[in-house]
Design an enzyme around this catalytic site. Structure first.
Site: not given
Ligand code: UT7
Length: 330
Positions: A115, A257, A287
């Protein structure tokens, strides 16, 4: 040592697959509820790539937009970096696929920082451009998490989505007054096992046994990851601001993020940043790993929220473990 040149983002693009998977759709697939997903994560829906699509397809669309936005042609590119943990295949790289389909003639490689992928790749391109080695680098974050999710595991399948974002990082005049001011990268491989796809590599090559055990699926110890995410993202923001010689009060936008609204709220609270300075789209996309920060940046800029001269902090956390942050003067 001061840099030879300045490096800045001159073009942005994003591509989100058309198919929307809502929490209500997931209610029909696993033992979950819209209420649980919304209150525990902030996610309402996520995008899922069409059958036959692959990460390079998503990345290619975002890349074309970013080039157009920068007013550049593929021939202007000197390097392509694709941040992804869901590549088309182990090799050749997804970056090479995008290079070929763009018709660019340049170096290309993938980067695996989960990520944190986009802030990591932005930091690398910042360094290469500031050192005078490249004039235009295409940085893509492209993910198809839907291919690596166990759709029977309610603890993970509700969290992730597919998408891609891209940025062109270009050489700017030293006195241009904007660009990437500082970056900070961190990692802790000792905690690799709290977030990983264990199978399919040399540690656990694909076999009947790895398939049976589902080792090719993403595994996560959610509560553990949550705690580390809050702490490392907070620390990364402090450190990158220190490197940029700036303070929290100078920050106009935090673009984090997008893993979980509770993580974002906790980070903002610890940093004492008001919610209106934090860009959020986790509700619409879930996500998207390395695509999250660049898609969020692209949206914030294209919606006119980010103004010239403002200070933006990108920050991310992910498997590895990794964490990263960049400060950009827009
Ligand atoms: O990009 C970086 C990587 N990922 C992250 O940053 C994610 C970090 N972690 C998180 O976002 C959160 O930990 C989760 C959203 C994954 C989980 O939230 P939580 O508040 O930590 O819940 P939990 O894992 O402690 O689970 C609480 C309960 C459990 O039931 P019991 O044991 O209390 O009876 C779970 O089985 O919620 C249950 N549960 C669910 N219930 C309904 C777990 N997933 C679901 C679900 N629907 N989808």
């Amino acid at each position: 040592m001061s840099a030879l040149y300045q490096a800045g983002i001159t073009g942005l693009g994003a591509y989100l697959p058309a198919k929307v998977l809502t929490n209500f759709d997931l209610e029909k697939m696993v033992d979950t509820t819209d209420d649980w997903i919304r209150t525990r994560t902030g996610i309402r829906e996520r995008r899922i790539a069409a059958k036959g699509q692959k990460s390079s397809d998503l990345g290619l669309e975002a890349a074309k937009q970013a080039l157009q936005n920068a007013g550049l042609k593929p021939a202007d590119l000197e390097l392509i970096i694709v941040a992804t943990i869901t590549p088309d295949m182990l090799f050749p790289s997804t970056a090479c696929s995008i290079q070929a389909r763009l018709g660019a003639a340049c170096g290309a490689f993938d980067m695996a920082a989960a990520c944190s992928g986009f802030p990591y790749a932005l930091a690398v391109s910042e360094g290469l451009v500031k050192a005078g080695l490249y004039k235009h680098i295409l940085v893509v974050g492209a993910e198809m998490l839907s291919s690596f999710i166990d759709w029977k595991d309610r603890a993970t399948c509700v969290l992730f989505g597919d998408g891609a974002g891209a940025a062109v990082v270009s050489r700017l005049d030293h006195d241009s007054g904007h660009g990437v001011i500082a970056s900070y990268l961190g990692s802790d491989g000792n905690q690799a096992d709290i977030l990983q796809i264990p199978g399919g590599g040399s540690a656990h090559p694909p076999s009947e046994e790895t398939l049976k055990q589902g080792l090719h699926f993403l595994k996560m110890q959610g509560a553990e990851v949550f705690k580390v995410a809050v702490r490392t993202m907070e620390d990364a923001v402090h450190e990158v601001l220190r490197r940029a010689d700036l303070e929290l009060k100078d920050v106009d936008w935090l673009i984090p993020h997008q893993a979980n609204i509770r993580i974002l709220n906790a980070v903002a609270e610890r940093l004492e940043l008001p919610p209106e300075k934090v860009y959020i789209n986790v509700d619409r996309y879930g996500n998207m790993s390395s695509a999250s920060t660049v898609v969020a940046l692209c949206e914030a800029v294209s919606q006119g929220l980010v103004k010239k001269g403002q200070i933006i902090v990108l920050v991310a956390f992910g498997g590895g473990l990794t964490w990263a942050a960049n400060v950009i003067k827009w």
